[in-house]
Design a protein around this motif. Structure first.
Motif, PDB file in Angstrom:
ATOM      1  N   GLY A  17     -72.525 -12.998 -84.015  1.00  0.00           N
ATOM      2  CA  GLY A  17     -73.427 -13.892 -83.303  1.00  0.00           C
ATOM      3  C   GLY A  17     -74.251 -14.782 -84.214  1.00  0.00           C
ATOM      4  N   THR A  18     -74.494 -14.344 -85.437  1.00  0.00           N
ATOM      5  CA  THR A  18     -75.251 -15.127 -86.415  1.00  0.00           C
ATOM      6  C   THR A  18     -74.567 -14.979 -87.773  1.00  0.00           C
ATOM      7  N   ALA A  19     -74.915 -15.890 -88.678  1.00  0.00           N
ATOM      8  CA  ALA A  19     -74.351 -15.820 -90.027  1.00  0.00           C
ATOM      9  C   ALA A  19     -75.261 -16.548 -90.997  1.00  0.00           C
ATOM     10  N   ASP A  20     -75.221 -16.132 -92.250  1.00  0.00           N
ATOM     11  CA  ASP A  20     -75.955 -16.823 -93.307  1.00  0.00           C
ATOM     12  C   ASP A  20     -75.193 -18.058 -93.773  1.00  0.00           C
ATOM     13  N   ARG A  40     -66.013 -19.699 -86.284  1.00  0.00           N
ATOM     14  CA  ARG A  40     -67.180 -20.095 -85.499  1.00  0.00           C
ATOM     15  C   ARG A  40     -68.110 -20.868 -86.416  1.00  0.00           C
ATOM     16  N   TYR A  42     -71.865 -22.137 -87.039  1.00  0.00           N
ATOM     17  CA  TYR A  42     -73.196 -21.677 -86.652  1.00  0.00           C
ATOM     18  C   TYR A  42     -74.278 -22.744 -86.699  1.00  0.00           C
ATOM     19  N   ARG A  43     -74.059 -23.777 -87.481  1.00  0.00           N
ATOM     20  CA  ARG A  43     -75.025 -24.878 -87.552  1.00  0.00           C
ATOM     21  C   ARG A  43     -74.266 -26.161 -87.878  1.00  0.00           C
ATOM     22  N   HIS A  97     -73.261 -23.952 -78.058  1.00  0.00           N
ATOM     23  CA  HIS A  97     -72.731 -22.797 -78.803  1.00  0.00           C
ATOM     24  C   HIS A  97     -72.106 -21.813 -77.833  1.00  0.00           C
ATOM     25  N   PRO A  98     -71.194 -20.962 -78.272  1.00  0.00           N
ATOM     26  CA  PRO A  98     -70.624 -20.934 -79.611  1.00  0.00           C
ATOM     27  C   PRO A  98     -69.531 -21.991 -79.773  1.00  0.00           C
ATOM     28  N   ASN A 135     -70.368  -8.203 -91.900  1.00  0.00           N
ATOM     29  CA  ASN A 135     -70.882  -9.513 -91.509  1.00  0.00           C
ATOM     30  C   ASN A 135     -71.268  -9.574 -90.028  1.00  0.00           C
ATOM     31  N   GLN A 136     -70.892  -8.594 -89.259  1.00  0.00           N
ATOM     32  CA  GLN A 136     -71.098  -8.668 -87.812  1.00  0.00           C
ATOM     33  C   GLN A 136     -72.534  -8.336 -87.442  1.00  0.00           C
ATOM     34  N   ALA A 137     -73.033  -9.099 -86.458  1.00  0.00           N
ATOM     35  CA  ALA A 137     -74.401  -8.857 -85.984  1.00  0.00           C
ATOM     36  C   ALA A 137     -74.363  -8.189 -84.630  1.00  0.00           C
TER      37      ALA A 137
END
Length: 137
Positions: A17-20, A40, A42-43, A97-98, A135-137
């Motif tokens: 759902g989120t990532a750095d 995916r 994310y920004r 999103h997504p 990596n998964q949120a």
């Protein structure tokens, strides 16, 4: 499933759902001649290009603006985008999103093959992370 059949929708559901990083991807096929993956975003994704591969992107979900070589298009589910290596592209605006894309790269795109038009906007390390349990949120 076999090594030749992939559940794209299941892979899409497993993306975090989120990532750095700007995007997270999961490879289905990763061979020197071609790669197939889902990712995916994310920004907003700054303008960039790849030196070594042509890309075919199929938008699965989300919406935004896709920039390709000086033109802008609405990115939406069902849209197929194709461009050759060295063509400047990016997603400068994500409106829904997504934003998830199925990508086929010919030949395989190395994870570090990304050149930002404005280097201050990112590098390969900030660009992409492969989907993995940590990596998964």
């Amino acid at each position: 499933m076999s090594d030749n059949v992939f559940d794209v929708l299941a892979a899409m559901a497993n993306l975090p759902g989120t990532a750095d990083t700007m995007l997270v991807d999961e490879y289905f096929v990763d061979k020197p001649t071609a790669s197939a993956r889902i990712f995916r975003i994310y920004r907003d994704l700054p303008l960039h290009f790849h030196r070594e591969c042509d890309e075919h992107l199929y938008v699965l979900s989300g919406r935004g603006t896709f920039h390709l070589d000086g033109e802008e298009f609405e990115a939406r589910p069902g849209l197929l985008l194709h461009f050759e290596k060295t063509k400047v592209h990016g997603f400068p605006h994500i409106s829904e999103h997504p934003l998830v894309v199925l990508s086929v790269d010919v030949p395989r795109r190395r994870p570090d093959d990304v050149v930002f038009v404005d280097p201050s906007q990112g590098d390969a390390a900030a660009f992409m992370a492969r989907n993995a349990p940590e990596n998964q949120a």
